[in-house]
Design an enzyme around this catalytic site. Structure first.
Site, PDB file in Angstrom:
ATOM      1  N   THR A  44       0.818  -1.223   0.000  1.00 30.21           N
ATOM      2  CA  THR A  44       0.000   0.000   0.000  1.00 30.21           C
ATOM      3  C   THR A  44       0.848   1.269   0.000  1.00 30.21           C
ATOM      4  OG1 THR A  44      -0.112   0.032   2.428  1.00 30.21           O
ATOM      5  CG2 THR A  44      -1.842  -1.176   1.262  1.00 30.21           C
ATOM      6  N   CYS A  48       1.918   2.963   9.469  1.00 34.12           N
ATOM      7  CA  CYS A  48       0.857   3.086  10.463  1.00 34.12           C
ATOM      8  C   CYS A  48       1.421   2.965  11.873  1.00 34.12           C
ATOM      9  CB  CYS A  48      -0.185   1.976  10.280  1.00 34.12           C
ATOM     10  SG  CYS A  48      -0.869   1.832   8.615  1.00 34.12           S
ATOM     11  N   CYS A  52      -3.473   0.708  14.452  1.00 33.44           N
ATOM     12  CA  CYS A  52      -4.278   1.071  13.271  1.00 33.44           C
ATOM     13  C   CYS A  52      -5.376   0.035  13.025  1.00 33.44           C
ATOM     14  CB  CYS A  52      -3.388   1.177  12.041  1.00 33.44           C
ATOM     15  SG  CYS A  52      -4.284   1.748  10.575  1.00 33.44           S
ATOM     16  N   ARG A  55      -7.225  -2.988   7.642  1.00 33.19           N
ATOM     17  CA  ARG A  55      -7.150  -4.431   7.431  1.00 33.19           C
ATOM     18  C   ARG A  55      -5.745  -4.941   7.750  1.00 33.19           C
ATOM     19  NH1 ARG A  55      -8.465  -7.442   1.653  1.00 33.19           N
ATOM     20  NH2 ARG A  55      -8.016  -9.590   2.345  1.00 33.19           N
ATOM     21  N   ARG A  77       4.294   6.815   3.077  1.00 31.24           N
ATOM     22  CA  ARG A  77       3.535   8.009   3.467  1.00 31.24           C
ATOM     23  C   ARG A  77       2.632   7.669   4.656  1.00 31.24           C
ATOM     24  NH1 ARG A  77       1.127   5.650  -0.874  1.00 31.24           N
ATOM     25  NH2 ARG A  77      -1.138   5.314  -0.768  1.00 31.24           N
ATOM     26  N   CYS A  79      -0.443   6.913   7.026  1.00 34.06           N
ATOM     27  CA  CYS A  79      -1.780   6.346   6.848  1.00 34.06           C
ATOM     28  C   CYS A  79      -2.817   7.418   7.163  1.00 34.06           C
ATOM     29  CB  CYS A  79      -1.946   5.147   7.784  1.00 34.06           C
ATOM     30  SG  CYS A  79      -3.624   4.496   7.885  1.00 34.06           S
ATOM     31  N   CYS A  82      -5.091   6.054  10.627  1.00 34.86           N
ATOM     32  CA  CYS A  82      -4.600   6.161  12.007  1.00 34.86           C
ATOM     33  C   CYS A  82      -3.770   7.423  12.243  1.00 34.86           C
ATOM     34  CB  CYS A  82      -3.788   4.923  12.392  1.00 34.86           C
ATOM     35  SG  CYS A  82      -2.224   4.743  11.509  1.00 34.86           S
TER      36      CYS A  82
END
Length: 377
Positions: A44, A48, A52, A55, A77, A79, A82
């Site tokens: 992704t 996080c 968080c 999923r 980058r 999230c 969260c």
């Protein structure tokens, strides 16, 4: 189609991630771990905080980072769910609880605010304040105020030797001397006059025994067993007892006391049998909460410091839990040896890590056979 080498690399990375103790915190979405590390997900491109709610990622795609800057330097980058760069709820709660503690501590003797008044002063609901206060300190606001009152009494007894005990009781904020005397054993461990004398009027009997874990010293006050100390050197154990009860009268045990020592030794050899003897447990309110949680861990099982912190309602107090374990003077009766690191590794034990390992090995055996017990000469 992925090559054999790619499949093998992913499997190795997944195994490495799952072996890292931080993965357990991610899998559990542990808010207590927030701020101690961050993790990124390669598929992704985001990073996080451990709690968080997104999923759960596959372990082969996870990398761990010591800071947000490290994660961003690696090309990830923040999230948007969260928001790892923003202060955590726990840090915000900690600031609120700190403010509440200062209000309680600053209140005049006998003037500690009620939960409703304290919550109104801070702009929170009583239930919310009660919950976050207990999570952060292990105590309710009322219990914290009681602990502060007890500390004021100790200071008054220690620092104003010419003042009467009654004056010290009222100046500390107690509304009734008779009500206080009903609680004096829990507050001071003894009567106020005995406390002022440094415990000098207190008799403590003690005796030695030998067990499979080495020398054992058992001490008993008029309230119950107050120390079970393990070691290799009887003289060291006596000095430890003298340091703990510096002003008490230490009395060598008689034949009847040796029978009690034998009962304690039998319990150390086979904790599953239980110890049907009264204990004189002395510690702060927080320490006693921790020790009660330790006594609920069955023989043959362990819990991590973080799990104990969760069980007493203070998930962020992991270090304080470890300190309470280190302060325990009742070996095996309060089973601090059953507390381990989050990865299952053994950590420090005031009576030696090898002794801790031996205790756990004995308890985990299917049918532990008690070792022969001999009395110390």
């Amino acid at each position: 189609m992925p090559t054999r080498a790619t499949v093998l690399a992913k499997a190795q990375q997944a195994a490495a991630t799952q072996a890292d103790p931080r993965w357990a915190a991610v899998a559990a979405r542990s808010a207590a771990a927030d701020g101690s590390f961050w993790y990124s997900v390669q598929t992704t491109g985001v990073y996080c905080r451990p709690s968080c709610a997104a999923r759960a990622p596959r372990p082969e795609n996870v990398r761990f980072h010591d800071s947000c800057a490290d994660a961003e330097a690696a090309g990830f980058r923040p999230c948007q769910r969260c928001k790892p760069r923003q202060p955590t709820a726990l840090s915000h709660h900690a600031a609120l609880v700190t403010e509440a503690c200062r209000i309680i501590e600053g209140a005049a003797a006998g003037g500690a605010p009620t939960l409703d008044a304290l919550a109104a002063q801070m702009g929170l609901s009583p239930s919310h304040l009660h919950r976050i206060f207990k999570q952060a300190t292990g105590l309710t606001p009322k219990a914290y105020a009681a602990a502060q009152r007890a500390q004021r009494l100790r200071s008054a007894l220690d620092n104003a030797p010419t003042a009467s005990v009654t004056d010290a009781i009222y100046s500390a904020g107690y509304q009734s001397s008779s009500r206080f005397y009903e609680q004096s054993a829990q507050v001071l461990g003894m009567t106020p006059s005995r406390y002022r004398a440094g415990g000098a009027a207190q008799d403590i009997g003690f005796a030695f025994g030998l067990c499979s874990r080495g020398a054992i010293l058992v001490a008993q006050s008029d309230r119950g067993i107050c120390a079970i100390l393990l070691g290799d050197d009887a003289e060291v154990l006596v000095r430890d007892l003298q340091d703990r009860f510096a002003h008490a009268h230490l009395i060598g045990g008689d034949a009847a006391f040796e029978a009690l020592v034998a009962q304690v030794v039998a319990f150390v050899e086979a904790p599953g049998l239980g110890l049907n003897l009264p204990l004189d447990v002395r510690g702060t309110a927080f320490q006693q909460r921790v020790w009660q949680a330790l006594q609920a861990i069955p023989a043959g099982q362990t819990a991590s410091y973080a799990e104990v912190a969760q069980r007493i309602g203070s998930p962020t107090a992991v270090r304080a839990v470890a300190q309470a374990c280190a302060a325990n003077a009742l070996a095996v009766a309060i089973p601090c040896h059953r507390v381990v690191k989050s990865d299952g590794a053994l950590s420090g034990y005031r009576w030696g890590v090898e002794r801790k390992r031996a205790l756990l090995t004995r308890e985990s055996a299917a049918d532990p056979a008690p070792q022969p017990v001999e009395k110390a000469a």
